[in-house]
Design a protein around this motif. Structure first.
Motif, short mmCIF file in Angstrom:
data_model
loop_
_atom_site.label_atom_id
_atom_site.label_comp_id
_atom_site.label_asym_id
_atom_site.label_seq_id
_atom_site.Cartn_x
_atom_site.Cartn_y
_atom_site.Cartn_z
N LYS A 216 0.81 -1.31 -0.12
CA LYS A 216 0.04 -0.13 -0.12
C LYS A 216 0.62 0.99 0.08
O LYS A 216 0.47 2.31 -0.61
CB LYS A 216 -0.94 -0.13 1.35
CG LYS A 216 -2.00 1.09 1.14
CD LYS A 216 -2.88 0.99 2.56
CE LYS A 216 -3.75 2.31 2.43
NZ LYS A 216 -2.90 3.16 3.14
N LEU B 182 2.26 1.80 -3.55
CA LEU B 182 1.39 2.49 -4.36
C LEU B 182 0.84 3.80 -4.01
O LEU B 182 0.75 4.48 -4.95
CB LEU B 182 0.05 1.17 -4.15
CG LEU B 182 -0.21 0.00 -4.95
CD1 LEU B 182 -1.19 -0.80 -4.15
CD2 LEU B 182 -0.04 0.15 -6.35
N GLU B 183 0.92 4.07 -2.87
CA GLU B 183 0.59 5.55 -2.49
C GLU B 183 1.88 6.57 -3.18
O GLU B 183 1.62 7.73 -3.12
CB GLU B 183 0.49 5.69 -1.17
CG GLU B 183 -0.67 5.29 -0.60
CD GLU B 183 -0.89 5.43 1.26
OE1 GLU B 183 -0.21 6.25 1.57
OE2 GLU B 183 -1.64 4.76 1.74
N LEU C 266 -3.62 5.64 -10.11
CA LEU C 266 -4.08 4.63 -9.36
C LEU C 266 -5.55 4.53 -9.52
O LEU C 266 -5.95 3.38 -9.89
CB LEU C 266 -3.94 5.19 -7.74
CG LEU C 266 -2.49 5.34 -7.29
CD1 LEU C 266 -2.51 5.88 -5.86
CD2 LEU C 266 -2.09 3.87 -7.40
N ARG D 81 -5.79 2.49 -12.93
CA ARG D 81 -5.48 1.05 -12.69
C ARG D 81 -6.79 0.32 -11.85
O ARG D 81 -7.18 -0.61 -12.33
CB ARG D 81 -4.34 1.00 -11.73
CG ARG D 81 -3.20 1.21 -12.51
CD ARG D 81 -1.81 0.77 -11.60
NE ARG D 81 -0.67 1.13 -12.24
CZ ARG D 81 0.61 0.41 -12.07
NH1 ARG D 81 0.56 -0.35 -11.07
NH2 ARG D 81 1.85 0.88 -12.61
N LYS E 281 -5.82 9.01 -2.58
CA LYS E 281 -4.57 8.10 -2.88
C LYS E 281 -4.62 6.91 -1.87
O LYS E 281 -4.31 5.97 -2.19
CB LYS E 281 -3.42 8.41 -2.84
CG LYS E 281 -3.04 9.69 -4.10
CD LYS E 281 -1.75 10.37 -3.93
CE LYS E 281 -0.60 9.43 -4.24
NZ LYS E 281 0.65 10.25 -4.37
N ALA F 258 -5.12 3.34 -3.06
CA ALA F 258 -4.04 2.30 -2.89
C ALA F 258 -4.59 1.08 -2.32
O ALA F 258 -4.06 0.14 -2.58
CB ALA F 258 -2.69 2.93 -2.05
N LEU G 292 -6.50 -1.29 -4.60
CA LEU G 292 -5.71 -1.94 -5.54
C LEU G 292 -4.81 -3.14 -4.78
O LEU G 292 -4.75 -4.26 -5.31
CB LEU G 292 -4.71 -1.01 -6.08
CG LEU G 292 -5.28 -0.02 -7.33
CD1 LEU G 292 -4.35 1.04 -7.66
CD2 LEU G 292 -5.32 -1.19 -8.51
#
Length: 363
Positions: free
Chosen positions: A99, A102-103, A110, A113, A130, A134, A137
């Motif tokens: 996470k 991803l952030e 993001l 995706r 975000k 994140a 995801l």
């Protein structure tokens, strides 16, 4: 003496309170652990309750969960979280937090995706959010199941509802201490002053020198994760990094700036916590909601009459299985309101999340 004979599960406690009653789950996480999450807290608290609940009741005592952060209390009471960690495997070394990785990406990327793998969840989230993007995801990457699908399954369980899964401990009650906003703001400002008088500044300076100065020098400080996201660190950032590099007058100004910022963010946090209680506890739909009893704490001179006496009556009735004299709080809510609706304002080209925000923009 109110606490005497009780078992408290909390992460906020004073030495005096520890002497009055036994506390659990205190000082068990290293302050430099950056990836301790609400799921970790939930798992540890659930494990504690499972192991010790019978022993606590056998001693004619009751466990009390003390806030703290209402998000954590909600995670303990209801099935609302998504597990992505493999509890069976014990990795020889800490794995990177996906996470957090991803952030670091752009919010628009993001969101793009997430649209590909979980369009239902992407439609509910703002491209600038975000953290939530994140997280969704991460859930998909680590489970192979869309985040929205997992949440939908929770909501469809018996006792579930729009805000999540069923209540895990049905024989619970919630005591909510609330105050008039002006009285609360004054009390919070005094609390900051008392914390400074008790050595908060020295503690921040010591922690900064030991753990954060090198990160700041390398421009890799992180005020979004771990202990450094706690209220107090980022508010005093300018003061701490300028230590020894500016005039005493400038240092004093930066200190006052930090103190005022700390007071403001503390008051904003208290408002968010009260809003959480109203929206997530008092307006929670469905039958599996523990009673929430409000206790007025605006006037501390009336502590005995407004807080102590009714609280003891409520707890005593709860233990004995009878209706307490006080009535639980409930708030009306619009069952049709969608807090995650997704609309685009063509005039200003902005994404608007939620029916209420959209209605306000259309006025």
């Amino acid at each position: 003496q109110v606490y005497k004979g009780l078992d408290i599960i909390t992460n906020k406690v004073t030495p005096q309170e520890q002497r009055l009653c036994r506390h659990h789950m205190i000082s068990f996480v290293d302050p430099l652990v950056s990836n301790y999450t609400v799921v970790d807290f939930r798992d540890r608290a659930d494990g504690f309750v499972s192991l010790h609940i019978e022993d606590i009741f056998a001693r004619d005592k009751i466990p009390i969960v003390v806030g703290g952060t209402n998000y954590y209390i909600e995670a303990l009471l209801w099935k609302v979280l998504v597990d992505t960690k493999d509890k069976e495997s014990a990795a020889p070394a800490p794995l990177p937090d996906r996470k957090v990785e991803l952030e670091r990406m752009d919010g628009a990327e993001l969101h793009r995706r997430l649209c590909c793998v979980d369009p239902a969840m992407a439609a509910k989230l703002h491209p600038h959010d975000k953290r939530k993007l994140a997280r969704s995801l991460q859930v998909f990457e680590e489970t192979g199941i869309p985040h929205s699908e997992i949440l939908h399954r929770q909501q469809q369980e018996e006792g579930g509802g729009p805000l999540g899964g069923p209540l895990k401990y049905p024989h619970s009650c919630i005591l909510w201490l609330h105050a008039d906003q002006a009285a609360l703001d004054e009390r919070l400002e005094k609390r900051v002053d008392d914390m400074l008088a008790a050595g908060l500044l020295e503690e921040l300076q010591d922690f900064h020198r030991r753990y954060n100065r090198e990160k700041v020098a390398e421009n890799r400080q992180d005020y979004q994760h771990g202990i450094f996201q706690s209220i107090g660190f980022k508010e005093f950032h300018e003061y701490l990094v300028s230590e020894g590099n500016c005039s005493p007058e400038t240092s004093a100004l930066l200190l006052q700036k930090g103190i005022q910022a700390l007071k403001q963010v503390t008051k904003r946090y208290a408002r968010r916590q009260n809003k959480w209680v109203r929206n997530r506890f008092l307006k929670r739909p469905g039958p599996n909601v523990p009673p929430v009893y409000g206790l007025e704490v605006s006037d501390l001179l009336r502590w005995e009459e407004d807080v102590l006496k009714p609280a003891l009556e409520i707890v005593e009735s709860f233990i004995q299985g009878r209706e307490p004299p006080a009535k639980p709080l409930r708030m009306e809510y619009d069952v049709h309101e969608n807090k995650r609706s997704h609309r685009v304002c063509e005039v200003c080209d902005r994404v608007i999340i939620g029916d209420r925000e959209w209605a306000g923009r259309m006025r």
